[in-house]
Scaffold this motif. Structure first.
Motif, PDB file in Angstrom:
ATOM      1  N   SER A   1       0.818  -1.208   0.000  1.00  0.00           N
ATOM      2  CA  SER A   1       0.000   0.000   0.000  1.00  0.00           C
ATOM      3  C   SER A   1       0.853   1.260   0.000  1.00  0.00           C
ATOM      4  O   SER A   1       0.507   2.234  -0.654  1.00  0.00           O
ATOM      5  CB  SER A   1      -0.937   0.014   1.202  1.00  0.00           C
ATOM      6  OG  SER A   1      -0.203   0.218   2.383  1.00  0.00           O
TER       7      SER A   1
ATOM      8  N   PRO B   1      -6.636  -7.464   7.696  1.00  0.00           N
ATOM      9  CA  PRO B   1      -6.607  -6.274   6.833  1.00  0.00           C
ATOM     10  C   PRO B   1      -7.733  -5.257   7.070  1.00  0.00           C
ATOM     11  O   PRO B   1      -7.441  -4.070   7.134  1.00  0.00           O
ATOM     12  CB  PRO B   1      -6.653  -6.863   5.418  1.00  0.00           C
ATOM     13  CG  PRO B   1      -5.968  -8.182   5.577  1.00  0.00           C
ATOM     14  CD  PRO B   1      -6.391  -8.688   6.935  1.00  0.00           C
TER      15      PRO B   1
ATOM     16  N   HIS C   1      -6.026  -1.844   8.504  1.00  0.00           N
ATOM     17  CA  HIS C   1      -5.976  -0.665   7.632  1.00  0.00           C
ATOM     18  C   HIS C   1      -6.802   0.484   8.177  1.00  0.00           C
ATOM     19  O   HIS C   1      -6.428   1.650   8.031  1.00  0.00           O
ATOM     20  CB  HIS C   1      -6.413  -1.012   6.208  1.00  0.00           C
ATOM     21  CG  HIS C   1      -5.336  -1.704   5.439  1.00  0.00           C
ATOM     22  ND1 HIS C   1      -4.142  -1.118   5.126  1.00  0.00           N
ATOM     23  CD2 HIS C   1      -5.275  -2.948   4.943  1.00  0.00           C
ATOM     24  CE1 HIS C   1      -3.383  -1.968   4.467  1.00  0.00           C
ATOM     25  NE2 HIS C   1      -4.043  -3.093   4.356  1.00  0.00           N
TER      26      HIS C   1
ATOM     27  N   TRP D   1      -4.577   1.886  10.880  1.00  0.00           N
ATOM     28  CA  TRP D   1      -3.380   2.481  10.282  1.00  0.00           C
ATOM     29  C   TRP D   1      -3.696   3.812   9.616  1.00  0.00           C
ATOM     30  O   TRP D   1      -2.961   4.781   9.764  1.00  0.00           O
ATOM     31  CB  TRP D   1      -2.795   1.506   9.264  1.00  0.00           C
ATOM     32  CG  TRP D   1      -1.590   2.009   8.543  1.00  0.00           C
ATOM     33  CD1 TRP D   1      -1.550   2.593   7.309  1.00  0.00           C
ATOM     34  CD2 TRP D   1      -0.235   1.974   9.000  1.00  0.00           C
ATOM     35  NE1 TRP D   1      -0.258   2.915   6.977  1.00  0.00           N
ATOM     36  CE2 TRP D   1       0.563   2.546   8.000  1.00  0.00           C
ATOM     37  CE3 TRP D   1       0.364   1.507  10.163  1.00  0.00           C
ATOM     38  CZ2 TRP D   1       1.944   2.673   8.132  1.00  0.00           C
ATOM     39  CZ3 TRP D   1       1.732   1.631  10.277  1.00  0.00           C
ATOM     40  CH2 TRP D   1       2.500   2.205   9.275  1.00  0.00           C
TER      41      TRP D   1
END
Length: 190
Positions: A67, A163, A167, A170
């Motif tokens: 990413s 995920p 994410h 994050w």
């Protein structure tokens, strides 16, 4: 999954790693080794737990590697919108988007107006304090939401690395805060 574990794309590792081994594969191997040691040392070793740990570590490492997204980019978008709100400027996009912005924090603000006072209060803090407050509250909301829906502590830790949750944390997204509202919904009175 095989591609994620054994891809040789990206930067090659310097010695003493074998030629062609990617950083991603090296990190996944380290995570698998750590997970194996922890699982074997625990009294209730189950191969399914080890497999889940390695799979989630592979997803996280691969997703973070690919990413290239900077941490708390969504929070930065919220704080920039709040700063415009405080200055009395337009918060919402009034013209069509003609191309992608150079920085994802420059994307349009799409959240309801009721959220602006919350983000305005956060934007009044120094950036480091705002990031710390937002990150801690998001992590607490994600953990509390998982516990409210009946997830055990062991799986809570693993799911934080999955995920969708990883994410959201994050990027500093509002999803963990929305999740706790969803999880608490059945327990709240009408």
């Amino acid at each position: 999954m095989v591609y994620l574990l054994w891809s040789t794309e990206g930067v090659s590792l310097p010695a003493p790693f074998p030629a062609g081994l990617s950083y991603r594969a090296a990190w996944i191997a380290v995570a698998a080794l750590v997970a194996t040691v922890i699982a074997v040392r625990s009294r209730r070793f189950r191969p399914a737990d080890l497999l889940a740990t390695v799979a989630i570590a592979a997803f996280v490492i691969s997703a973070a590697h690919e990413s290239g997204a900077r941490p708390m980019r969504d929070l930065e978008l919220y704080l920039r919108a709040a700063e415009r709100f405080v200055r009395g400027e337009a918060v919402y996009l009034a013209a069509p988007i003609t191309g992608p912005p150079a920085d994802q924090a420059d994307l349009p603000f799409l959240y309801p107006p009721v959220t602006l006072p919350l983000f305005a209060a956060l934007s009044a803090l120094p950036r480091a304090a705002a990031v710390l407050a937002w990150g801690a509250s998001s992590l607490a909301a994600a953990v509390a939401g998982l516990r409210l829906i009946g997830v055990s502590w062991r799986w809570t830790v693993l799911l934080l690395l999955s995920p969708p949750l990883f994410h959201g944390l994050w990027a500093g997204n509002v999803a963990p805060l929305a999740f706790i509202l969803f999880a608490a919904g059945p327990r709240l009175a009408a």
